[in-house]
Structure formats: structure tokens, C-alpha cells
Design a protein around this motif. Sequence first.
Motif, PDB file in Angstrom:
ATOM      1  N   ALA A  60       0.982  -0.970  -0.011  1.00 13.78           N
ATOM      2  CA  ALA A  60      -0.055   0.127   0.041  1.00 13.78           C
ATOM      3  C   ALA A  60       0.860   1.163   0.084  1.00 13.78           C
ATOM      4  N   ALA A  61       0.944   1.996  -1.103  1.00 17.74           N
ATOM      5  CA  ALA A  61       1.675   3.196  -1.213  1.00 17.74           C
ATOM      6  C   ALA A  61       0.674   4.445  -0.631  1.00 17.74           C
ATOM      7  N   LEU A  62       1.089   5.076   0.300  1.00 19.79           N
ATOM      8  CA  LEU A  62       0.282   6.378   0.649  1.00 19.79           C
ATOM      9  C   LEU A  62       0.777   7.569   0.162  1.00 19.79           C
ATOM     10  N   ALA A  63      -0.105   8.046  -0.703  1.00 18.90           N
ATOM     11  CA  ALA A  63       0.653   9.384  -1.539  1.00 18.90           C
ATOM     12  C   ALA A  63      -0.528  10.489  -1.184  1.00 18.90           C
ATOM     13  N   VAL A  64      -0.682  10.618   0.380  1.00 18.99           N
ATOM     14  CA  VAL A  64      -1.408  11.949   0.716  1.00 18.99           C
ATOM     15  C   VAL A  64      -0.618  12.811   1.536  1.00 18.99           C
ATOM     16  N   PRO A  65      -1.051  14.033   1.687  1.00 19.23           N
ATOM     17  CA  PRO A  65      -0.165  15.040   2.329  1.00 19.23           C
ATOM     18  C   PRO A  65      -0.173  14.497   3.736  1.00 19.23           C
ATOM     19  N   LEU A  66       0.894  15.136   4.199  1.00 17.03           N
ATOM     20  CA  LEU A  66       1.215  14.546   5.741  1.00 17.03           C
ATOM     21  C   LEU A  66       0.009  14.904   6.597  1.00 17.03           C
ATOM     22  N   PRO A  67      -0.539  16.065   6.700  1.00 20.17           N
ATOM     23  CA  PRO A  67      -1.516  16.027   7.662  1.00 20.17           C
ATOM     24  C   PRO A  67      -2.694  15.094   7.611  1.00 20.17           C
ATOM     25  N   VAL A  68      -2.830  14.491   6.328  1.00 22.70           N
ATOM     26  CA  VAL A  68      -3.871  13.545   6.287  1.00 22.70           C
ATOM     27  C   VAL A  68      -3.374  11.891   6.479  1.00 22.70           C
ATOM     28  N   LEU A  69      -2.277  11.800   6.708  1.00 23.47           N
ATOM     29  CA  LEU A  69      -1.529  10.352   7.122  1.00 23.47           C
ATOM     30  C   LEU A  69      -2.340   9.753   8.081  1.00 23.47           C
ATOM     31  N   ARG A 208       9.349  29.893  -9.277  1.00 25.15           N
ATOM     32  CA  ARG A 208       8.495  29.033 -10.060  1.00 25.15           C
ATOM     33  C   ARG A 208       7.929  27.970  -8.824  1.00 25.15           C
ATOM     34  N   VAL A 209       8.595  27.321  -8.010  1.00 26.03           N
ATOM     35  CA  VAL A 209       7.739  26.635  -6.964  1.00 26.03           C
ATOM     36  C   VAL A 209       6.857  27.261  -5.962  1.00 26.03           C
ATOM     37  N   ALA A 210       6.893  28.799  -5.889  1.00 30.89           N
ATOM     38  CA  ALA A 210       5.910  29.498  -5.135  1.00 30.89           C
ATOM     39  C   ALA A 210       4.606  29.225  -5.829  1.00 30.89           C
ATOM     40  N   GLY A 211       4.617  28.852  -7.023  1.00 26.03           N
ATOM     41  CA  GLY A 211       3.033  28.401  -7.509  1.00 26.03           C
ATOM     42  C   GLY A 211       2.583  27.508  -6.930  1.00 26.03           C
ATOM     43  N   THR A 212       3.300  26.670  -5.998  1.00 26.25           N
ATOM     44  CA  THR A 212       2.796  25.359  -5.384  1.00 26.25           C
ATOM     45  C   THR A 212       1.492  25.613  -4.713  1.00 26.25           C
ATOM     46  N   ARG A 213       0.485  24.843  -4.530  1.00 28.00           N
ATOM     47  CA  ARG A 213      -0.535  25.144  -3.378  1.00 28.00           C
ATOM     48  C   ARG A 213       0.036  25.347  -1.885  1.00 28.00           C
ATOM     49  N   ALA A 214      -0.309  26.333  -1.379  1.00 26.37           N
ATOM     50  CA  ALA A 214       0.151  26.723  -0.092  1.00 26.37           C
ATOM     51  C   ALA A 214       0.091  25.807   0.858  1.00 26.37           C
ATOM     52  N   GLU A 215      -0.923  25.004   0.745  1.00 24.72           N
ATOM     53  CA  GLU A 215      -1.180  23.678   1.992  1.00 24.72           C
ATOM     54  C   GLU A 215      -0.178  22.682   1.689  1.00 24.72           C
ATOM     55  N   LEU A 216       0.360  22.611   0.777  1.00 18.85           N
ATOM     56  CA  LEU A 216       1.383  21.702   0.478  1.00 18.85           C
ATOM     57  C   LEU A 216       2.660  22.093   0.798  1.00 18.85           C
ATOM     58  N   THR A 217       2.997  23.216   0.349  1.00 18.29           N
ATOM     59  CA  THR A 217       4.350  23.596   1.034  1.00 18.29           C
ATOM     60  C   THR A 217       4.364  24.032   2.414  1.00 18.29           C
ATOM     61  N   ALA A 218       3.141  24.533   2.930  1.00 18.78           N
ATOM     62  CA  ALA A 218       3.207  24.559   4.376  1.00 18.78           C
ATOM     63  C   ALA A 218       3.257  23.344   5.397  1.00 18.78           C
ATOM     64  N   ALA A 219       2.641  22.274   4.654  1.00 21.14           N
ATOM     65  CA  ALA A 219       2.686  20.772   5.423  1.00 21.14           C
ATOM     66  C   ALA A 219       4.091  20.297   5.113  1.00 21.14           C
ATOM     67  N   MET A 220       4.661  20.683   4.119  1.00 23.51           N
ATOM     68  CA  MET A 220       6.243  20.100   3.846  1.00 23.51           C
ATOM     69  C   MET A 220       7.184  20.607   4.896  1.00 23.51           C
ATOM     70  N   CYS A 221       7.126  22.086   4.941  1.00 28.43           N
ATOM     71  CA  CYS A 221       8.151  22.958   5.610  1.00 28.43           C
ATOM     72  C   CYS A 221       7.934  22.827   7.129  1.00 28.43           C
TER      73      CYS A 221
ATOM     74  N   SER B 248       6.875  28.634  15.826  1.00 35.14           N
ATOM     75  CA  SER B 248       5.385  28.757  16.191  1.00 35.14           C
ATOM     76  C   SER B 248       4.752  27.496  16.487  1.00 35.14           C
ATOM     77  N   PRO B 249       3.802  27.330  17.567  1.00 33.27           N
ATOM     78  CA  PRO B 249       3.247  26.182  17.912  1.00 33.27           C
ATOM     79  C   PRO B 249       2.813  25.255  16.833  1.00 33.27           C
ATOM     80  N   ASP B 250       2.267  25.968  15.868  1.00 32.54           N
ATOM     81  CA  ASP B 250       1.500  25.318  14.775  1.00 32.54           C
ATOM     82  C   ASP B 250       2.096  25.946  13.433  1.00 32.54           C
ATOM     83  N   PRO B 251       3.483  25.375  13.112  1.00 28.80           N
ATOM     84  CA  PRO B 251       3.679  25.941  11.817  1.00 28.80           C
ATOM     85  C   PRO B 251       3.119  25.836  10.566  1.00 28.80           C
ATOM     86  N   VAL B 252       2.449  24.741  10.428  1.00 19.75           N
ATOM     87  CA  VAL B 252       1.845  24.454   9.236  1.00 19.75           C
ATOM     88  C   VAL B 252       0.940  25.560   8.802  1.00 19.75           C
ATOM     89  N   ARG B 253       0.053  25.770  10.148  1.00 21.00           N
ATOM     90  CA  ARG B 253      -0.933  26.807   9.771  1.00 21.00           C
ATOM     91  C   ARG B 253      -0.345  28.271   9.921  1.00 21.00           C
TER      92      ARG B 253
END
Lengths: 317, 317
Positions: A60-69, A208-221, B248-253
Motif C-alpha cells: 500500500a503506497a500512501l500518497a496523501v499530504p502529511l496532515p492526512v496520513l 517557480r515553486v512559489a506557485g505550489t498550493r500553499a497547503e502543500l508547501t506549508a505541510a512540507m516545511c 510557532s506552536p503550529d508551523p503548518v498553519r
Amino acid sequence: MRIAVIGLGLIGGSLLRALAADGHEVIGYDADPATRELARAAGYRVLGSAPAAVDGTDVAALAVPLPVLPKVLADLAGYDGLVTDVTSVKSPVRALAEEHLVRRFVGGHPMAGTEASGFAAADSELFTGCVWVLCVEPHGTDLADWLTLARLYTGLGARVLPITAAEHDNAVASISHVPHLLAAALAGKLGSPLNEALAAGSFRDGSRVAGTRAELTAAMCGGNATEVARELRQVIGDLEAMLRDLESPDPVRALIPALERAGELRRAWPPKPGVPGVLTGPAVRTLLELGRAGGWVTGIGTDDILTMRPESDRYSS
Amino acid sequence: MRIAVIGLGLIGGSLLRALAADGHEVIGYDADPATRELARAAGYRVLGSAPAAVDGTDVAALAVPLPVLPKVLADLAGYDGLVTDVTSVKSPVRALAEEHLVRRFVGGHPMAGTEASGFAAADSELFTGCVWVLCVEPHGTDLADWLTLARLYTGLGARVLPITAAEHDNAVASISHVPHLLAAALAGKLGSPLNEALAAGSFRDGSRVAGTRAELTAAMCGGNATEVARELRQVIGDLEAMLRDLESPDPVRALIPALERAGELRRAWPPKPGVPGVLTGPAVRTLLELGRAGGWVTGIGTDDILTMRPESDRYSS
């Protein structure tokens, strides 16, 4: 092999397509009904829940964003196949897998992707030639499971790089996560019609990568916050040194040493492949040594592992 | 028209090729004998000194780095044709032209170029579709001279944008010069075999221009030091805000608002062309109004100027 892909965005969708093209039996699932329809319309078998999709699969390969894992791992309670993921941080995912008592887990991270997202952007060739990190830990990695995934991904043309979760998270903070924050800071320099008109190649690529969806970049960083903060602090320090150069009596001369060093590093990148190698009787230790040297696995034989290292090891001696 | 191009690197060499392809008579010069030979071997007329090259020409285009300009301007003492340049800062060049008593001067800056350099990389198509800044000053610009160059460069397919030297220098500091410093800071993140192996698309694009020759980047940023320092200070401030988000406490948000704003700006760029326009009885004032709105000149008619503006002016209310 029978493989479930959970999450059919850019990476998951591309994985579904690539594995099917490589002759595997694939079953998909995505939480979004429209995405499921899109994947079905493309000819894939897509089921209505994660447990149904993984039922009877080997991997099973899980390809969901970190917050959904966490939710997906909870849904998969009792699954006895091999679980892997594709998220861009590995220590937090490893901890989640332990927390959810996943029986067989090997973390992964394909260094692929674009600023696009969604199944519509999925591409069966996305992983050809890309580096795919597969985590190995001195204690706790089942070598047979690791080799199963390495065979799967080298079959897609990926360069499978073995490294610990902690070393991965440290490295990607500097060369993948921080670049997203620099791109965002740069994109913020738009905001007047003149700036927009004059922005050209250096702006285009740098942002270029600033065009990435904000939620994805925020979850990653944000999911790798400690490491990213440390690397970002270093970058800010480097930029402050350049600021002092700019404020010095002879800024042109003052800037040269830092720019020369950066230019030398950049022009030597990417490292060229060297000569093929073979690991026999491989162990976690030899795999880790390979990954730390920037080397990767190119294929899995019956009794050995085919490998490649960078052309010249500038860092040895 | 008879045009001298002084300096036959990437930009000068491309200009020589492009103007010749557009039917002009071109004469080249470069201080480097090997470059002169290269250009001669490519079939161009190349003379052995700058004064010899400009003799009898209508226009002299100076395509040398900023630190070399004073010497070239001194060499051209007494030249009575129209002088222009292609360097990336405009106020210092304007001051140099005044200092050297250049009789007819209009500063220019094509927003083109790559991390490559030298005549070998020159390309007659380099300017097709690029923005070419041609400076206009409320006092001191000869409109006939300005139109001569605008006709020349629109003939090469460039978008000729009229703006003052000061406004140009401020804008390019943020969207062209600072990106080079960010790229250099990012390239400094290489330096271990693992980082080199894991660096992928976001690193590749974010650091691309760090491969530029250090002297060129230093001359560009150092030649516009005051403006670049101010813009870099702002970027450092933006990155420090992101650092606080990470801590911050919730960096993603916490990271999302800044990333969303950056994403919106980046996805709206580049601005799309709107509808064609015409300027009749143009004056410096109307040209400046066009450039400040992000518009550009597409062609010069007998009695009018053909123009284009961005599709929607997001900045007018």
C-alpha cells in the motif's frame, strides 16, 4: 505485484499510472469523489474506501499530504501488507507508523514533482531518472521489504537512494524545503505593474515553486519545522553577509568571493554518474554507506544489488 | 542602418547576430582577441579597436560590463552618433555618459540572458519577445533618438518599455538582482554528496543563475548596491517572518497566509497582453505613463507608436 495507491494527486496519480504501465495490478483510492471519477475515466480500478482498496494487496503506497496520513493509517488498521509513503518528511512519518502499529513499514520520498498538482497533471514518466529515497535504519528496517520496494521503483526508472529518515530530513530541509520559502519571498516582489513587466528569467526560475498550493508547501516545511528553521537561519546569515558586502566601500569586489564559491558549487551540479557497482550480501550498513556517498540502487538482482555512485567523490580523501 | 556593437559576449554577440539578421550593417569589436576571431569566423566584420568600429556608424551599442564602460566611453570621445548600452543598471551609466560628455545617449537594458556567457552562446533569437527597457527622462531625453532605438529593437521582436533610469534600477533590484543573491545562497547548500544527490527541481531552478560568472553578478548587484541592499533587507525581513512561523506552536498553519499570498502573485504572472493601442503625438510624458503601467512599444509608425498593455490593470482601481 498487486499494489494499492491511496491518494491520487500528482504523485499518487503518477505512481498509479507508472506501476500499471510497468505491468503491476493497481487499485486506487482518493478521498475526493471527483478525483476518483477522473482516475476511473482514465481506465483505472478505483474503489470507494481506503480499506477496500488495500484489501488483498502486497503493497500500500500512501500518497496523501502529511496532515492526512494519521487518518489514512487509522483506516488501514490490521492491514498486513507492506506500507510505504511518498511524503517529503520521513522522521514524523516513521513515528506515525509506529504509533499506528503498522506491521511492515518502509518510508519513501520520490524527489519528483512540479508546481502542478492533481490527477490531471499525473504522468507515468514522472519518476524516470528521479531520485527516490527509501529509508533504512540501522535498527528496524526489514531488508526483504526494503528490497521489494527498491525493485518496484527501480523498475520505474527511479534512482533508489538508501538513507536514514533523520539524514533525509536534514538534507531536504536545505535543498528542497528552504528553496520553497525563498521562492515565496521572491514572488512577494511582484506587486507593481512595472515589476511584473520587468521580471524575466531569474525571477521566473527563482520563484517557480512559489506557485505550489500553499497547503502543500506549508505541510512540507511545517512538518520538518526544526530542520527547516535551522537551515533557513543559515541562509539568512548568508544573505546578511551579502548585505554587508553591498554596504561596504567596494561592493563589487566584496561580493565576488561568495558568488565565486556559489558558482563553483552550482556548475559542478548535478554530479555525473560514475561506474556501475554491485553489492553482494547487502546489509543495512552497506546500503547506508552507499546513500551517504550520494550513490543509488539501479536494480535488484537475484543475489545482488546493482548500484551507481557519483563520478568523482569530491568529498573523500 | 549602420551599427557598431562594442563587446561581443552573450548579449553583444546576440545583438550583432540579430541586427545583421534584420538587415542592418553591423561592425563588431571586443577587447578579447580570441572573441574577435570567433566573431570573424562566424562571418562578421570585426575591427581591432572601439574607435575604428564606431567610425561612421549611426549607433554604437555598448555591450560591455559596467566596470569596463568608463574605458570604452573614453575611447569613444568625439563620436557623434547615438550611443546606447545594455547594462543592468541605468542611473550609474547615465551619470557616466554625462561625465564623458557623450553627445547623444539613451540607456537600454534587454531583460534577456542566460547563465551562459560568451560569443559562443550568442543567439540571434535571444531578444524575441523579451522586454527591452529604453530609458526616458522627463528632462534630457531626445525623443527622436529614443524612437530610433525603439524602432531598431522592436524590429528584433523585443517589447520596448519606456521608464526612467531611477525607476528601472529600483524595479530590477527586486526582481532581477536580488534573485541572483538568493540563488547564490541556495547554491551554497550543496557541499555534501547526499545534498547533491537529493537536490532536484526546486533546487535546480532556484539556484540556476548562481552559475553566472561571479564578476558579472557582482558588477550587476554592486553597481546598484543601494537599491539592492534595500530590497535584500526586505527579503531578509520576509524570511525572518517565515522563521517565526516555523518556530510557532503550529508551523503548518502559521506559514499558510504568506505562502498563499506568494502563490496568488506568482500564478498571476506573467501578465497577459491586452489590446493593442496607439500613441499619437507621443511625448516623454505619455511614454512614461505607458511604462509605469507595465505597457510596452511594439512598433514605430510614421506618425504614431504602436503599443500594448497588460490585459487587466490589477493596480488601477
